[in-house]
Scaffold this active site. Sequence first.
Site, PDB file in Angstrom:
ATOM      1  N   HIS A 177      29.264  35.070  36.844  1.00 55.34           N
ATOM      2  CA  HIS A 177      29.720  36.165  37.714  1.00 55.34           C
ATOM      3  C   HIS A 177      29.725  37.487  36.934  1.00 55.34           C
ATOM      4  O   HIS A 177      30.681  37.755  36.212  1.00 55.34           O
ATOM      5  CB  HIS A 177      31.147  35.883  38.198  1.00 55.34           C
ATOM      6  CG  HIS A 177      31.236  34.830  39.246  1.00 55.34           C
ATOM      7  ND1 HIS A 177      31.462  35.101  40.568  1.00 55.34           N
ATOM      8  CD2 HIS A 177      31.111  33.480  39.158  1.00 55.34           C
ATOM      9  CE1 HIS A 177      31.499  33.979  41.250  1.00 55.34           C
ATOM     10  NE2 HIS A 177      31.283  32.969  40.423  1.00 55.34           N
ATOM     11  N   CYS A 223      25.457  32.834  40.605  1.00 56.43           N
ATOM     12  CA  CYS A 223      26.159  31.553  40.724  1.00 56.43           C
ATOM     13  C   CYS A 223      25.747  30.845  42.028  1.00 56.43           C
ATOM     14  O   CYS A 223      24.627  30.369  42.100  1.00 56.43           O
ATOM     15  CB  CYS A 223      27.655  31.783  40.583  1.00 56.43           C
ATOM     16  SG  CYS A 223      28.482  30.327  39.938  1.00 56.43           S
ATOM     17  N   GLU A 271      30.102  40.405  38.190  1.00 55.68           N
ATOM     18  CA  GLU A 271      30.916  41.413  38.881  1.00 55.68           C
ATOM     19  C   GLU A 271      32.383  41.353  38.471  1.00 55.68           C
ATOM     20  O   GLU A 271      33.164  42.196  38.879  1.00 55.68           O
ATOM     21  CB  GLU A 271      30.756  41.249  40.402  1.00 55.68           C
ATOM     22  CG  GLU A 271      31.529  40.104  41.047  1.00 55.68           C
ATOM     23  CD  GLU A 271      30.961  38.705  40.770  1.00 55.68           C
ATOM     24  OE1 GLU A 271      29.986  38.584  40.011  1.00 55.68           O
ATOM     25  OE2 GLU A 271      31.531  37.730  41.313  1.00 55.68           O
TER      26      GLU A 271
END
Length: 193
Positions: A174, A79, A176
């Site tokens: 994202h 990002c 994660e």
Amino acid sequence: MVAVGVIAFQGDFQRHLEVLRRLGAEARSVRRPEELEGLAGLVIPGGESTTIGLLMERFGLLHPVRNVIREGLPVLGTCAGAILLAREIEESSQVHLGTLDIRIRRNAYGRQIDSFDASLSFTEDEDGAEQPIPGVFIRAPRITALGAGVLTLAALNGDPVVVRKENQLALTFHPELTGDARIHRLFLGMCAP
Ligand code: GLN
């Protein structure tokens, strides 16, 4: 144990450290140039790309990071991290690394749908089978042009959302924030080939 650094000024660096540790890596926060020493890979997290870029410059990390990427250190930009890697950021002269030959547009998915989840078809390499992977898009950028040799590993409605060229892996979402660690596993494979 493979040592992987995460640029830790702002944004979602903590979750990246956690995922990398869960996969068995020695994950370290990076805020100073000396902390780049001995790393097998580097993550630039999502957050606010203008802030991260300015802090990297202020702490003397911009040029050292650009150099280690050019020398071949594997890098994962997610990002805001992808924005910082992009060679060209549309309508912006913000401080960035510019090492990856892509053009990117910030906040490209409009205000009403600032943030959304999508299931993406992901291929780890050119010959691999396609697998769905979850993506969390938060005020996400859009990759609007790819330079020579930049491969698309996943796309959303025709837009590349995971791209790779050699040692650089960039995502507009994202990875994660979901339980799915395949992107980080792919990246660790780049760090310890
Ligand atoms: N909109 C942010 C930027 O332009 C990126 C958002 C994110 O990293 N989730 O820097």
